[in-house]
Design an enzyme around this catalytic site. Structure first.
Site, PDB file in Angstrom:
ATOM      1  N   LYS A  70      33.637  37.124  43.109  1.00 17.29           N
ATOM      2  CA  LYS A  70      32.934  38.286  42.541  1.00 17.29           C
ATOM      3  C   LYS A  70      33.658  38.786  41.289  1.00 17.29           C
ATOM      4  O   LYS A  70      33.033  39.046  40.266  1.00 17.29           O
ATOM      5  CB  LYS A  70      32.889  39.404  43.603  1.00 17.29           C
ATOM      6  CG  LYS A  70      32.483  40.746  43.073  1.00 17.29           C
ATOM      7  CD  LYS A  70      32.382  41.781  44.168  1.00 17.29           C
ATOM      8  CE  LYS A  70      33.624  42.600  44.398  1.00 17.29           C
ATOM      9  NZ  LYS A  70      34.013  43.503  43.307  1.00 17.29           N
ATOM     10  N   CYS A 115      32.992  51.385  44.152  1.00 14.35           N
ATOM     11  CA  CYS A 115      33.567  51.863  45.401  1.00 14.35           C
ATOM     12  C   CYS A 115      34.283  53.187  45.192  1.00 14.35           C
ATOM     13  O   CYS A 115      35.011  53.364  44.212  1.00 14.35           O
ATOM     14  CB  CYS A 115      34.590  50.841  45.921  1.00 14.35           C
ATOM     15  SG  CYS A 115      33.930  49.751  47.160  1.00 14.35           S
TER      16      CYS A 115
HETATM   17  C1  UD1 Z   1      39.767  45.262  39.701  1.00 23.68           C
HETATM   18  C2  UD1 Z   1      38.915  44.593  40.759  1.00 23.68           C
HETATM   19  C3  UD1 Z   1      39.077  45.298  42.094  1.00 23.68           C
HETATM   20  C4  UD1 Z   1      40.558  45.370  42.470  1.00 23.68           C
HETATM   21  C5  UD1 Z   1      41.396  45.936  41.320  1.00 23.68           C
HETATM   22  C6  UD1 Z   1      42.880  45.843  41.572  1.00 23.68           C
HETATM   23  C7  UD1 Z   1      37.041  43.716  39.505  1.00 23.68           C
HETATM   24  C8  UD1 Z   1      35.578  43.758  39.244  1.00 23.68           C
HETATM   25  N1  UD1 Z   1      37.534  44.654  40.345  1.00 23.68           N
HETATM   26  O1  UD1 Z   1      39.311  46.612  39.594  1.00 23.68           O
HETATM   27  O2  UD1 Z   1      38.345  44.577  43.071  1.00 23.68           O
HETATM   28  O3  UD1 Z   1      40.707  46.210  43.583  1.00 23.68           O
HETATM   29  O4  UD1 Z   1      41.129  45.221  40.099  1.00 23.68           O
HETATM   30  O5  UD1 Z   1      43.272  44.545  41.814  1.00 23.68           O
HETATM   31  O6  UD1 Z   1      37.747  42.857  39.020  1.00 23.68           O
HETATM   32  N2  UD1 Z   1      43.758  52.517  35.887  1.00 23.68           N
HETATM   33  C9  UD1 Z   1      43.976  53.580  35.046  1.00 23.68           C
HETATM   34  N3  UD1 Z   1      43.256  53.643  33.881  1.00 23.68           N
HETATM   35  C10 UD1 Z   1      42.330  52.691  33.532  1.00 23.68           C
HETATM   36  C11 UD1 Z   1      42.129  51.600  34.409  1.00 23.68           C
HETATM   37  C12 UD1 Z   1      42.850  51.549  35.583  1.00 23.68           C
HETATM   38  O7  UD1 Z   1      44.794  54.450  35.324  1.00 23.68           O
HETATM   39  O8  UD1 Z   1      41.726  52.812  32.466  1.00 23.68           O
HETATM   40  C13 UD1 Z   1      44.521  52.426  37.163  1.00 23.68           C
HETATM   41  C14 UD1 Z   1      43.605  52.538  38.383  1.00 23.68           C
HETATM   42  O9  UD1 Z   1      43.350  53.875  38.741  1.00 23.68           O
HETATM   43  C15 UD1 Z   1      44.421  51.808  39.427  1.00 23.68           C
HETATM   44  C16 UD1 Z   1      45.148  50.719  38.624  1.00 23.68           C
HETATM   45  O10 UD1 Z   1      45.081  51.132  37.262  1.00 23.68           O
HETATM   46  O11 UD1 Z   1      45.389  52.653  39.980  1.00 23.68           O
HETATM   47  C17 UD1 Z   1      44.547  49.333  38.771  1.00 23.68           C
HETATM   48  O12 UD1 Z   1      43.176  49.358  38.479  1.00 23.68           O
HETATM   49  P1  UD1 Z   1      42.452  48.141  37.777  1.00 23.68           P
HETATM   50  O13 UD1 Z   1      43.357  46.953  37.787  1.00 23.68           O
HETATM   51  O14 UD1 Z   1      41.915  48.599  36.471  1.00 23.68           O
HETATM   52  O15 UD1 Z   1      41.238  47.876  38.755  1.00 23.68           O
HETATM   53  P2  UD1 Z   1      39.766  47.507  38.360  1.00 23.68           P
HETATM   54  O16 UD1 Z   1      39.735  46.676  37.138  1.00 23.68           O
HETATM   55  O17 UD1 Z   1      38.927  48.725  38.430  1.00 23.68           O
END
Ligand code: UD1
Length: 418
Positions: free
Chosen positions: A22, A116
């Site tokens: 996914k 989610c």
């Molecule tokens: C992706 C995955 C998800 C997985 C996550 C962590 C996809 C579609 N989803 O989600 O299934 O659980 O990686 O492995 O690939 N953060 C910030 N600012 C931002 C972006 C993120 O502070 O602009 C923080 C988030 O709150 C979190 C951390 O960074 O604490 C990791 O998030 P991130 O790696 O961005 O997760 P997703 O890309 O949303």
């Protein structure tokens, strides 16, 4: 909304094949907006997150449809650069389209994304990265508006290795003028997969899988046929199911390397794991032994997307465990449901303190997010007695044919329309 009825207690035996990931398919679909010829995503999973991403592509004007097991995309008719609230809210990955839309149209307007409910999930790193490439960003009424005359490559240092921000920046930078360097980039294997896809289109990206990704911008991108990597989270879910229920299961089509953090834990739990080429076999006969701690970390650490399933496993181990969630603040919402099934778990901040019980007992529980929902299904499969798992829409986001695959391993699980 459908529900599962599960009669627990069956051991699992047999082989199961893993779907395409996914978290690889979603950014690849977003990236296809950048293509100038047709794109075929081979062996795509039939899950609702992917279907919703296809709806978004259609809304932008692309042709996006299933062709057997493949997804076929013709991005050429796309004329729209706006994603309405109703679509953005059902799919957090809609945010991945900021980079490609800005690269293609010089602008994008997207409602704040949904997905989610597992924590705050800000998008500041996505937006700051795009700003460094020359994008101006305004936010109003719950919409993010991006515009730029020209994307220009730059050095971008991420405060934390966000998977989505790394991918979004890659997707804009492939069409920027000059070189972009992303430092402290996320190292998840799905990012390497995205690099492979972009390079098939004609992009020049290197370094994915390491903490530094270098992108040389190109003027145009062609089309491609691409088979995404296997879903390591789905594979991990089946391995944990086999560990919890006992038996002998082979999970096919997955490299052990991509989930080695899980395999280490399962061995500590007393499972026998054998890896041959792209097949992982798990056998569990005696009582599951507790591991002291499980701590989620960015790749190659223990994946947050397997935290809930692993906590369910810890609940039926012989001793105590502490599960620590370091990525998302509210990813223990499923714990009260596990307690209804007899689990002894206390959550304090980011830690779940688990005292093992002999077994779960059947109950009616409600899935409240994708992986938490999967954890409840695993608990029900291993439980004594009958369970109902309600609200399958969350589980449908990420697991294609979940109940068929589990039934093929001997589980007693049926889906019922409510
Ligand atoms: C992706 C995955 C998800 C997985 C996550 C962590 C996809 C579609 N989803 O989600 O299934 O659980 O990686 O492995 O690939 N953060 C910030 N600012 C931002 C972006 C993120 O502070 O602009 C923080 C988030 O709150 C979190 C951390 O960074 O604490 C990791 O998030 P991130 O790696 O961005 O997760 P997703 O890309 O949303």
């Amino acid at each position: 909304m459908d529900k599962y009825i599960v009669n627990g207690g069956n051991k699992l035996y047999g082989e199961v094949c893993v779907q395409a990931a996914k978290n690889s398919v979603l950014p690849v679909l977003a990236a296809s907006v950048l293509a100038e010829k047709e794109v075929r995503v081979a062996g795509a999973p039939r899950i609702s997150d992917v279907k919703n991403m296809m709806k978004i592509l259609s809304c932008l004007g692309c042709r996006a449809e299933y062709d057997g097991d493949d997804i076929f995309i013709d991005p050429s008719p796309a004329r729209c650069w706006e994603i309405p609230r109703a679509l953005a809210h059902v799919l957090r990955s809609s945010v991945f389209l900021l980079g490609p839309l800005v690269a293609r149209f010089g602008r994008a307007r997207i409602a704040y994304p949904g997905g989610c409910d597992i924590g705050l999930r800000p998008v500041d790193l996505h937006l700051n990265g795009l700003k460094r490439l020359g994008v101006t960003i305004t936010e109003s009424n719950g919409y993010i508006l991006c515009g730029c005359k020209k994307l220009v490559g730059n050095e971008i240092m991420l405060d934390c290795p966000s998977v989505g921000a790394t991918e979004n920046i890659m997707l804009a930078a492939v069409k920027a003028e000059g070189e972009t360097v992303i430092k402290n980039a996320a190292r998840e294997p799905e990012i390497e997969d995205l690099q492979k896809f972009l390079n098939l289109l004609g992009a020049k990206v290197r370094g994915a899988g390491s903490g530094t990704i270098v992108i040389d911008g190109v003027r145009s991108l062609g089309g491609a046929t691409f088979r995404p990597m296997a879903d390591r989270i789905e594979a991990g879910t089946f391995l944990i199911a086999a560990a919890m229920c006992g038996g002998d299961v082979s999970v096919n089509g997955i490299s052990g390397e991509n989930i080695s953090s899980l395999l280490h834990k399962l061995r500590e739990n007393g499972c026998k794991i054998d890896i041959k080429n792209d097949k992982i076999n798990i056998k569990r006969e005696g009582r599951l032994v507790s591991v002291k701690s499980v701590e989620t970390q960015p790749y190659p650490g223990f994946p947050t997307d397997l935290q809930a399933q692993m906590t369910a496993l810890c609940c039926i181990c012989s001793g105590q465990s502490i599960v620590t969630e370091n990525l998302f603040e509210t990813r223990f919402k499923y714990v009260p449901e596990l307690r209804k099934m007899g689990a002894d778990v206390t959550v304090v901040d980011r830690n779940a303190f688990v005292r093992g019980v002999d077994r779960f007992t059947g109950a009616t529980v409600v899935a409240c997010d994708l992986r938490g929902g999967a954890a409840l299904v695993l608990a029900a499969l291993s439980a004594e007695g009958r369970s109902e798992v309600l609200d399958l829409s969350h589980i449908d986001r990420g697991y294609g044919d979940f109940e068929y695959k589990l039934r093929s391993l001997g589980a007693d699980i049926v889906r019922v329309a409510v």
